[in-house]
Design an enzyme around this catalytic site. Structure first.
Site: not given
Ligand code: NI
Length: 169
Positions: A45, A50, A93-94, A135-136, A139
């Protein structure tokens, strides 16, 4: 085009994104780049902020996860209509390379959004896709997964992350 992923504590990750008014060529390009960037980083995701674009756009593809149903989604201006149940999962998380923390989310969510053609969509997500979506969505609201932790658990996670960043540098 694969773009650079913004790493915490970059300020852009702490600000809510703006709604998309018109899905033009620029937004289409953004969506394509988001998928390329997410696949390149082996994520499931990604939120637009991001990669440094403060717009309410997320992409999800749960296919790499073997025990989850394969689901590929583009969601623009997404919202949760309702949520039920609770589920705990150790998330990555990236934007926090190397860190994983256990977060509690809704087990099942009803979601409202626009798709990449600007058409309204409503869908119900359950289990792993519901976790990724929440989660997204966080963000897009300027919230990261460590913000979902309280007290010492949050302090421990941030301390661990600081060490990981130092090791990377
Ligand atoms: Ni994330």
């Amino acid at each position: 085009m694969v773009r650079d992923i913004v790493i915490y504590p970059n300020e852009i990750l702490k600000k809510p994104t703006e709604k998309v008014d018109v899905i033009d060529k620029e937004v289409q390009n953004l969506i394509r780049d988001m998928f390329e960037t997410m696949y390149n980083a082996e994520g499931v995701g990604l939120a637009a902020n991001q990669i440094g674009v403060p717009l309410s756009v997320m992409v999800i593809d749960t296919s790499p996860k073997e025990d989850a149903p394969p689901l590929k989604l583009v969601l623009i201006n997404p919202e949760i209509e309702s949520g039920e149940g609770k589920i705990k999962y150790k998330e990555g998380c990236l934007s926090f390379p190397g860190l994983s923390v256990e977060v509690e989310r809704y087990e099942k969510v009803k979601v409202k959004a626009l798709n990449e053609h600007g058409e309204p969509v409503e869908l119900t997500l359950e289990g792993f896709p519901a976790i990724v979506f929440q989660h997204e969505l966080d963000h897009l609201k300027g919230i990261t997964f460590v913000d979902r932790l309280k007290g010492w658990r949050r302090r421990m996670a941030l301390e661990k992350y600081r060490k990981l960043l130092k090791e990377r540098a």
